[in-house]
Design a protein around this motif. Structure first.
Motif, PDB file in Angstrom:
ATOM      1  N   GLY A 207       0.793  -1.229   0.000  1.00 34.54           N
ATOM      2  CA  GLY A 207       0.000   0.000   0.000  1.00 34.54           C
ATOM      3  C   GLY A 207       0.821   1.273   0.000  1.00 34.54           C
ATOM      4  O   GLY A 207       0.652   2.137  -0.864  1.00 34.54           O
ATOM      5  N   GLY A 208       1.712   1.410   0.980  1.00 32.88           N
ATOM      6  CA  GLY A 208       2.446   2.661   1.162  1.00 32.88           C
ATOM      7  C   GLY A 208       3.130   3.180  -0.093  1.00 32.88           C
ATOM      8  O   GLY A 208       2.823   4.282  -0.569  1.00 32.88           O
ATOM      9  N   PRO A 209       4.040   2.392  -0.653  1.00 35.83           N
ATOM     10  CA  PRO A 209       4.714   2.871  -1.867  1.00 35.83           C
ATOM     11  C   PRO A 209       3.735   3.142  -3.011  1.00 35.83           C
ATOM     12  O   PRO A 209       3.960   4.042  -3.817  1.00 35.83           O
ATOM     13  CB  PRO A 209       5.670   1.725  -2.197  1.00 35.83           C
TER      14      PRO A 209
ATOM     15  N   ARG B 122     -12.844  -4.035 -13.149  1.00 37.53           N
ATOM     16  CA  ARG B 122     -12.893  -4.402 -11.737  1.00 37.53           C
ATOM     17  C   ARG B 122     -13.444  -5.816 -11.582  1.00 37.53           C
ATOM     18  O   ARG B 122     -12.908  -6.627 -10.811  1.00 37.53           O
ATOM     19  CB  ARG B 122     -13.792  -3.396 -11.014  1.00 37.53           C
ATOM     20  N   GLU B 123     -14.454  -6.082 -12.312  1.00 40.81           N
ATOM     21  CA  GLU B 123     -15.070  -7.410 -12.276  1.00 40.81           C
ATOM     22  C   GLU B 123     -14.064  -8.482 -12.701  1.00 40.81           C
ATOM     23  O   GLU B 123     -13.950  -9.534 -12.079  1.00 40.81           O
ATOM     24  CB  GLU B 123     -16.256  -7.388 -13.240  1.00 40.81           C
ATOM     25  N   ARG B 124     -13.341  -8.178 -13.761  1.00 40.87           N
ATOM     26  CA  ARG B 124     -12.330  -9.126 -14.235  1.00 40.87           C
ATOM     27  C   ARG B 124     -11.295  -9.410 -13.167  1.00 40.87           C
ATOM     28  O   ARG B 124     -10.876 -10.550 -12.979  1.00 40.87           O
ATOM     29  CB  ARG B 124     -11.600  -8.542 -15.454  1.00 40.87           C
ATOM     30  N   LEU B 125     -10.864  -8.330 -12.499  1.00 43.68           N
ATOM     31  CA  LEU B 125      -9.827  -8.494 -11.480  1.00 43.68           C
ATOM     32  C   LEU B 125     -10.366  -9.290 -10.297  1.00 43.68           C
ATOM     33  O   LEU B 125      -9.686 -10.163  -9.751  1.00 43.68           O
ATOM     34  CB  LEU B 125      -9.334  -7.127 -11.007  1.00 43.68           C
ATOM     35  N   GLU B 126     -11.602  -8.999  -9.930  1.00 45.42           N
ATOM     36  CA  GLU B 126     -12.192  -9.701  -8.793  1.00 45.42           C
ATOM     37  C   GLU B 126     -12.333 -11.194  -9.062  1.00 45.42           C
ATOM     38  O   GLU B 126     -12.367 -11.997  -8.137  1.00 45.42           O
ATOM     39  CB  GLU B 126     -13.557  -9.088  -8.439  1.00 45.42           C
TER      40      GLU B 126
ATOM     41  N   CYS C 153      -7.680  -7.756  -1.729  1.00 43.65           N
ATOM     42  CA  CYS C 153      -6.869  -6.843  -2.542  1.00 43.65           C
ATOM     43  C   CYS C 153      -7.612  -5.520  -2.736  1.00 43.65           C
ATOM     44  O   CYS C 153      -8.819  -5.439  -2.560  1.00 43.65           O
ATOM     45  CB  CYS C 153      -6.587  -7.466  -3.916  1.00 43.65           C
ATOM     46  N   ALA C 154      -6.865  -4.477  -3.094  1.00 49.00           N
ATOM     47  CA  ALA C 154      -7.489  -3.193  -3.409  1.00 49.00           C
ATOM     48  C   ALA C 154      -7.705  -3.129  -4.914  1.00 49.00           C
ATOM     49  O   ALA C 154      -6.760  -3.270  -5.686  1.00 49.00           O
ATOM     50  CB  ALA C 154      -6.594  -2.042  -2.942  1.00 49.00           C
ATOM     51  N   PHE C 155      -8.965  -2.937  -5.294  1.00 49.20           N
ATOM     52  CA  PHE C 155      -9.298  -2.979  -6.716  1.00 49.20           C
ATOM     53  C   PHE C 155      -9.437  -1.601  -7.330  1.00 49.20           C
ATOM     54  O   PHE C 155      -9.880  -1.446  -8.451  1.00 49.20           O
ATOM     55  CB  PHE C 155     -10.587  -3.778  -6.923  1.00 49.20           C
ATOM     56  N   GLU C 156      -9.160  -0.592  -6.514  1.00 49.03           N
ATOM     57  CA  GLU C 156      -9.133   0.744  -7.093  1.00 49.03           C
ATOM     58  C   GLU C 156      -7.761   0.900  -7.745  1.00 49.03           C
ATOM     59  O   GLU C 156      -7.096  -0.077  -8.015  1.00 49.03           O
ATOM     60  CB  GLU C 156      -9.335   1.786  -5.980  1.00 49.03           C
TER      61      GLU C 156
ATOM     62  N   ASP D 255      -3.691  -2.976  -5.325  1.00 51.99           N
ATOM     63  CA  ASP D 255      -2.775  -3.520  -4.318  1.00 51.99           C
ATOM     64  C   ASP D 255      -3.066  -4.997  -4.105  1.00 51.99           C
ATOM     65  O   ASP D 255      -4.086  -5.358  -3.531  1.00 51.99           O
ATOM     66  CB  ASP D 255      -2.941  -2.728  -3.013  1.00 51.99           C
ATOM     67  N   MET D 256      -2.156  -5.851  -4.564  1.00 52.15           N
ATOM     68  CA  MET D 256      -2.336  -7.300  -4.402  1.00 52.15           C
ATOM     69  C   MET D 256      -1.913  -7.745  -3.007  1.00 52.15           C
ATOM     70  O   MET D 256      -2.023  -8.920  -2.688  1.00 52.15           O
ATOM     71  CB  MET D 256      -1.507  -8.036  -5.456  1.00 52.15           C
ATOM     72  N   THR D 257      -1.415  -6.808  -2.216  1.00 50.02           N
ATOM     73  CA  THR D 257      -0.863  -7.075  -0.877  1.00 50.02           C
ATOM     74  C   THR D 257       0.362  -7.980  -1.002  1.00 50.02           C
ATOM     75  O   THR D 257       0.737  -8.385  -2.102  1.00 50.02           O
ATOM     76  CB  THR D 257      -1.882  -7.714   0.110  1.00 50.02           C
TER      77      THR D 257
END
Lengths: 679, 679
Positions: free
Chosen positions: B302-304, B327-331, B338-341, B345-347
């Motif tokens: 997240g930070g970087p 977004r749907e594809r990524l989900e 994960c952050a989908f915005e 961020d895949m963490t």
């Protein structure tokens, strides 16, 4: 706060699986390889690893254990904490993720409760661990950094890890590191308080994305910065979220500006990149205070000297030429083809003695120096470093170095480091550090108590919105000059009011639900006689039909004067903030406004007034008389106290305020009551 | 220009002492160690070294020699060049210092003459040499850099050396390097022309402190940038020197602004630090064009990611959220935590497949991507790099990387480099490069011919200063609207003139030696009848006593309108520049002005008008009618041509110019004739 058990534990229990490939195993490895002896593995199988003995429960260890490192699965964290609590553990670092960051607020609340029950203070959950290099303590998944004098507290674990991994290359060592994750218990405020008294830390650095208690953060950071420098990276400008609750004027400044101001008020230094953070920490750790802006650049190469000089000017340093006397001294020993201005360019002939004598001479006249050495493969950079370090040592003044580049100066760098002369990647980055340090030294000298917050609290008159006459009365009662006015609920009293004030006058509608009076036809200007007054009232009454019409308020016409605006709004993190700016197009087009946390004292008000770009306009340019800035500062001080005297106030706009040569006068006011927001 | 003999010589003579410790020895060593075979030592003792045979004269060598590297003492350079000339050498690099840089102008002129006599083109004197990595040619005192696609031309030898020494660490390789020193013969223009056609160079970089022929520089750079990117560092803002010859308005912009504008006009990109230069060169060498500002940030931390996003917005990129479809594809394949915005961020769970699939998906929707990998010691950075490179390859779109930090990503960096995905030290620096490249792509698309310079040249009427009526007439003749006016040498004609124009009118003194008419009592406003006209004339005549009084000029009163200023001045390097800004306090307090090389075409004029900060004021805010910006642009175009139509013009100020809703009108004019400056 004592975090002794956290940073200097008598024993550490690693709670979680220690099978290779598991997080617990990596944590254990880092601790064992880091040289910490008293570490024990605790897991259902009582499985030890890497030389650390295994136990089924902390109570079984039979030796003092102050700290637990929790890497158990999320569902097991509660029972682990119960186990720890029973065994007298008083601190924990909960690495385990899966709590509030993924919406599991209940789980987080549950561990907070059990920890509190047992008197356990904890870091995390969802964090990357902590480091105490002086105690060989590395319960973290991240790289073990070199030891040093910087403590780094990071809201982002991964960013913290990147900083630790990068530290050696950047020439920065750490005393402590904390990744505090979700901050369910200990947060940045606790660590700032701890670092204030931590003798092993000379400089504190902090990465935050948000703070939960803005005023608490400012207080803790201020206490810390009374002792040592604090460098802050605040990332993640919030957008729609926070802005919605800010007033029109407040939101124009943007909530990131509030952080800017809060960090300044805390006496800390905000930087925007990790590289700046490293640079500045290196400067603070190595250099004496930079007591002035006059900097000498001593170089053996024109180009890099000029680049550094350009940047030095940009960041507010004074690259002043030498006095005639100094120039004479330099000419006595430097060859004539050298440049005797500033930068002082010894050319490629510059040698050890040249650096030593030139720097020694200029440091008698300048506040600080940058020594640039661009070394070709056939020159001896080590000898140059020796000259630089000797001069720095003798002078006692801050000397930064920029030895370029890579292999050609490989011999010099360890010498510079050993003797405490910080080397920066470029001269530009070096002077940026000197400039920050010079500003910091001034701010430190200039430290004064935070403005006092007024003690008495009153309720606002009425409920909900304040009508304009009520608001004007309130301002007047608190030392904020408003024009004489008459409130008139009907035609007769309106005309009488106009006559009593003396023509010409201005008439404005009074209504709880008309916000934009001009647009709504609720304002009549330049009323010159009774007939016009009567017509104006009827027109305004007509325009207000369908609204909550309470009557009109009448003012004398105010002669033209420079307009400014004053605003108060409430920031979700930091509470009341006060905004000042030139009004009208200056605000609209140039966004020339300044913001501070409220309240401000007299000095703060003066600084605000002086810091807007359009300040010369207020002091009178092009033949205009100067505005009464004394009166303006007084008004700003009084204005900034309003939300503390009236806690129901969430927003005030004074716009315009007329700044005349003999005082100021509020032209219009809007006070928003908290019930208007909540309702 | 062919510099074949310089960069691809058939043989090289090193002219100078080759005794160990001497410059000549170091040059020879660099050439021999660099692998260049056909090198010969030429000196009075015919002393060879390091395997290179020695000769007393170039003619003795008996094999083809195209290039001489001159390291002989300053007094011997002439005879060395004579020797070279006789032997048919056609290019030289004169390392020797001690010429114009220390005041020895005659010496430099002498070598220029002898070189010209023999048809020798030369680099230097007082330079650090040249490099052609493709020819294994290293006649330089500096570090031999890695080979690559960047050509670097430097006015500063030492800075050039630092860049070469730093190159390997920065991951940048060079095709050519030139330190051109005093530029007695070949200068930056020659090298820009050469690089335009040099197939071994994909990107050109230039460090300059000054240029001698500004327009020539712009033309050469423009020709080059039609073929490949040019990155420029211009250091050393001149102060008093240049400013003295600039007009009031010109000097407010500052001569550095002229360089800014010249570099922009040349289609080049100005950066301020060596690090930016390296970053940008790396981007241009490795990445396909960045065709748009919409950038995706894919990260495992997240930070970087947030730091990079902050910076991306600051530098003008669009960190837009994904479409619902994406977004749907990524989900569908990423875990729910994960952050989908954007940042995506895949963490810390992000793995090779995660990078590959996420990047591949987002690159279908975004113009470019930044892949951030913050690697802890226990993760496999190489596999992450593989995922990133695969996605970049398949998409064909620009993907920059930021793998952090140091040892934790040591395995990944060679893989990224080998597959052409540039890795930057921070995400912030990566997005800065993407933003510059995106701007560059737009500017390239938008390339249009330079404005045509008017061909006819006229003499100004009279000699010396133009009187106001003459200047107004001149403007009117060239499509710059001026008010109707009457020139009146005496009282009678003044009153008649007023009456003829119709009251109210303005009367101003006409005099060759009154510059500030208002201050001198030479202006009368709002004259409403014959009596006032007569009084005004007499008052002005009285105020002008002792001056060169020619009479008065009378104008109708112009109704209020937004005021702007137009200025022309002559920059010592770049010739005529045109300045535009809001007048009055906007210029005084906000310095809100824009500058371009004159002349400007219609598009250029429109861009100038739009680029001032106060542009909204011109388009009409707060109920003001919009100004006639079409007319204003026409006037700017015509105005900018004046110095070419009248070469005697060195400076023009039109201030104020009234921008009305139906045209513009000049309020005051001052034209400075070159004899006024020279005389």
């Amino acid at each position: 706060m004592s975090l002794q058990a956290l940073f200097n534990p008598r024993g550490v229990a690693l709670c979680g699986s220690t099978s290779p490939g598991k997080i617990g195993f990596e944590l254990l490895r880092n601790m064992v390889e880091g040289g910490y002896g008293d570490v024990y593995a605790v897991n259902p199988k009582a499985q030890g690893a890497l030389g650390a003995p295994g136990f089924a429960a902390v109570a079984d260890i039979g030796r003092p254990v102050d700290l637990a490192i929790v890497a158990a699965p999320v569902r097991a964290v509660m029972s682990v904490l119960e186990d720890c609590g029973r065994a007298g553990v008083s601190a924990a670092v909960i690495i385990t993720a899966g709590f509030s960051e993924v919406g599991n607020e209940e789980g987080e609340e549950a561990i907070r409760e059990v920890a509190a029950k047992h008197g356990i203070r904890f870091v995390g959950p969802n964090c990357a661990g902590i480091v105490n290099t002086r105690h060989d303590l590395y319960p973290t998944l991240e790289t073990r950094p070199p030891a040093g004098d910087v403590a780094f507290i990071s809201q982002s674990g991964a960013l913290g890890g990147a900083v630790l991994a990068w530290a050696e290359k950047q020439g920065v060592g750490f005393s402590k590191f904390v990744s505090y994750g979700n901050a369910a218990d200990l947060n940045e405020i606790d660590f700032l308080e701890y670092l204030m008294e931590d003798d092993e830390t000379k400089v504190a650095a902090l990465y935050i994305e948000t703070v939960s208690d803005g005023r608490g953060f400012v207080e803790a950071a201020r206490a810390l910065t009374a002792q040592k420098p604090l460098v802050v990276i605040k990332s993640g400008r919030t957008r729609s979220g926070q802005r919605a609750t800010l007033s029109h004027t407040g939101s124009m400044a943007g909530s990131d500006t509030v952080y800017d101001e809060a960090i300044r008020a805390a006496g800390a230094i905000r930087v925007h990149t990790i590289e700046e953070m490293f640079d500045l920490c290196k400067g603070f750790v190595s250099l004496p205070p930079v007591r002035g802006r006059k900097v000498a650049i001593v170089t053996n190469s024109g180009g890099p000297g000029v680049l550094a000089a350009d940047r030095a000017e940009e960041v507010g340093l004074d690259v002043a030429p030498p006095s005639a006397k100094l120039r004479e001294r330099l000419e006595a020993f430097l060859p004539s083809y050298c440049a005797f201005e500033n930068p002082f360019d010894m050319t490629v002939e510059g040698d050890e003695e040249g650096y030593r004598r030139t720097l020694s001479a200029v440091l008698e006249e300048y506040d600080a120096a940058l020594a640039i050495d661009v070394c070709t493969p056939y020159l001896d950079s080590l000898s140059h470093a020796r000259g630089v370090c000797d001069a720095a040592e003798v002078s006692g003044k801050p000397v930064a170095a920029n030895f370029m580049a890579d292999k050609t100066v490989a011999a010099a760098l360890p010498h510079l480091k050993a003797r405490g002369v910080p080397d920066f990647v470029t001269g530009e980055r070096a002077v940026a550090v000197l400039a920050q340090m010079a500003r910091y030294a001034v701010a430190r000298e200039d430290r004064r108590p935070l403005p006092e917050i007024p003690a008495e609290e009153h309720a606002l008159p009425g409920r909900g919105a304040l009508l304009e006459p009520e608001a004007m009365t309130l301002l007047a009662e608190h030392g904020i000059p408003v024009p004489e006015f008459r409130f008139a609920p009907d035609l007769r009293s309106a005309v009488d009011g106009c006559t009593a004030l003396g023509y010409p006058v201005v008439m404005k509608v009074v209504s709880a639900d008309i916000l934009h009076k001009s647009d709504a036809g609720g304002v009549a200007l330049d009323i010159r006689n009774e007939g016009m007054a009567e017509a104006a009232f009827l027109r305004i009454e007509q325009a207000a039909s369908g609204h909550d019409f309470r009557g009109v308020v009448v003012y004398p016409m105010v002669r033209a004067a420079q307009e400014v605006l004053l605003g108060l709004s409430r920031d979700p993190q930091f509470g009341s903030v006060v905004v000042f700016g030139l009004g009208g197009i200056y605000t609209e087009v140039w966004r020339d406004i300044v913001l501070r946390l409220a309240p401000v004292d007299r000095r703060g008000a003066e600084e605000m007034i002086r810091s807007i770009h359009g300040y010369p306009i207020l002091t009178g340019i092009r033949g205009q008389p100067p505005g009464d800035l004394d009166a303006l500062a007084d008004v700003l001080v009084n204005f900034s106290q309003l939300p503390f005297r009236y806690p129901e106030i969430v927003e005030v706009d004074l716009n315009p305020v007329f700044v005349r040569s003999d005082g100021v006068l509020v032209g219009d006011v809007r006070i928003i009551h908290k019930e208007q927001i909540n309702g």
